[in-house]
Design a protein around this motif. Structure first.
Motif: not given
Length: 364
Positions: A2-8, A90-92, A138-144, A360-361
């Motif tokens: 399952k993937l979620v893509l997020v945008i405004n 995973f979320v992008i 902080f948010i960007y540091k913890h992203s894959r 993703i993988l």
């Protein structure tokens, strides 16, 4: 998976086109894909039936102080509720505000995620106050991964304090949009120079019109395909230069393939970019292309006078000369066209989707 893509939103725009294409491509690879829009908007690009699209809010009211607080609370509550229910693997996310919401909710729910900056951070992250910059770090540091379509965007981010310490940057280029149909017949009765994009100051079509004015002695027109806020000011410029019969603002077009294929020259006159979709589309369809060497993208796409022509940013006289050289030299024009088509080797949708899939993988 399952993937979620997020945008405004999914309105027409470069990031929206890339995310829509990516969602469609990954769904064809047997991923269960959901696109989450922070705000309601009618999709500007085709979305396959296999991709689910949901909107968190319908922001119709003016953004007063109270409304902004209310919208923020509703966004956090609804997005968190959706993620708990959907349980994605995973979320992008694309674009800064979506990145911050995604990172916040995914960290709270222990869901792996990646963020993506799509344009110059000088207009987003750099404008934040000190507290918001620390929070973004902080948010960007913890992203894959912090995915950018151009190395220049990564370098710009690294020029900010603390962001230069991050080691999870990854460049994944924009894919070439696949135009399925061809316009029947000629799109214009005369030879033409082509510009494509949103009619906004940043896209620089006023500069292109002034450069074209230097070429008014040639038997050729200028077509600008797109719509936007500066249409009226562009019309006034066209009138002031007495170019009403030579410069045509066509409005937005859904299928641009024939416009690219029939153009004598494609011009990207942007003052700045993230990674210009119109340029790679034009090149992939065999256009001889001229672009300002703006931040960011053109210098990573064009090898000057090999597969296109780079012009010093916002230099109108040099832009006119670059266009004229192509129009006056058919052999040179043919060489640029042939080399331009090779961009498909690196920017084909399947190639780019595989790079996202590898991300993703990774450690999944």
């Amino acid at each position: 998976m399952k993937l979620v893509l997020v945008i405004n939103t999914l309105e027409k725009g470069g990031a929206e086109r890339v995310l829509s294409s990516l969602g469609n491509s990954l769904s064809n690879r047997e991923y269960e894909v959901t696109i989450v829009c922070l705000n309601t908007a009618v999709p500007g690009y085709p979305i396959t039936e296999k991709v689910k699209v949901i909107s968190l809010l319908d922001r119709k009211n003016k953004d007063t102080g109270f409304q902004r607080i209310r919208y923020a609370a509703l966004t956090g509550i609804r997005f968190s509720k959706f993620l708990r229910s959907a349980k994605p693997d995973f979320v992008i996310s694309f674009m800064t505000s979506a990145n911050l919401w995604t990172g916040t909710c995914c960290l709270l729910l222990n869901i792996p995620y990646a963020v993506s900056e799509r344009t110059t951070p000088d207009h987003t992250l750099k404008c934040f106050n000190a507290l918001m910059k620390r929070f973004s770090y902080f948010i960007y540091k913890h992203s894959r991964a912090i995915v950018t379509p151009a190395k220049g965007i990564e370098d710009c981010m690294k020029s900010y304090p603390s962001f230069n310490r991050l080691n999870n940057y990854k460049v994944i280029r924009n894919p070439i949009f696949d135009f399925k149909t061809v316009h029947a017949g000629q799109v214009h009765s005369r030879n033409y120079i082509l510009g494509v994009g949103r009619l906004s100051e940043v896209k620089g079509f006023d500069l292109l019109i002034m450069a074209f004015n230097n070429l008014r002695h040639l038997d050729i027109d200028l077509l600008i395909v797109g719509e936007g806020a500066v249409r009226q000011s562009l019309c006034k410029l066209i009138s002031d230069l007495d170019l009403q019969d030579r410069v045509i603002l066509t409005g937005a077009k859904d299928n641009l393939r024939s416009y690219y294929e029939q153009a004598e020259v494609f011009v990207l006159p942007s003052r700045n970019e993230g990674y210009p979709n119109a340029l790679i589309e034009a090149m992939s369809l065999g256009c001889a292309c001229v672009a300002f060497d703006c931040e960011f993208g053109p210098s990573e796409i064009i090898v000057n006078e090999i597969n296109g022509v780079l012009i010093a940013n916002q230099n109108i006289a040099m832009l006119s000369q670059g266009i004229l050289k192509i129009l006056n030299d058919p052999v040179y024009q043919h060489k640029l066209k042939n080399r331009a088509r090779l961009i498909r080797q690196n920017n084909d949708l399947e190639v780019i989707s595989s790079q996202w899939e590898d991300l993703i993988l990774f450690n999944s």
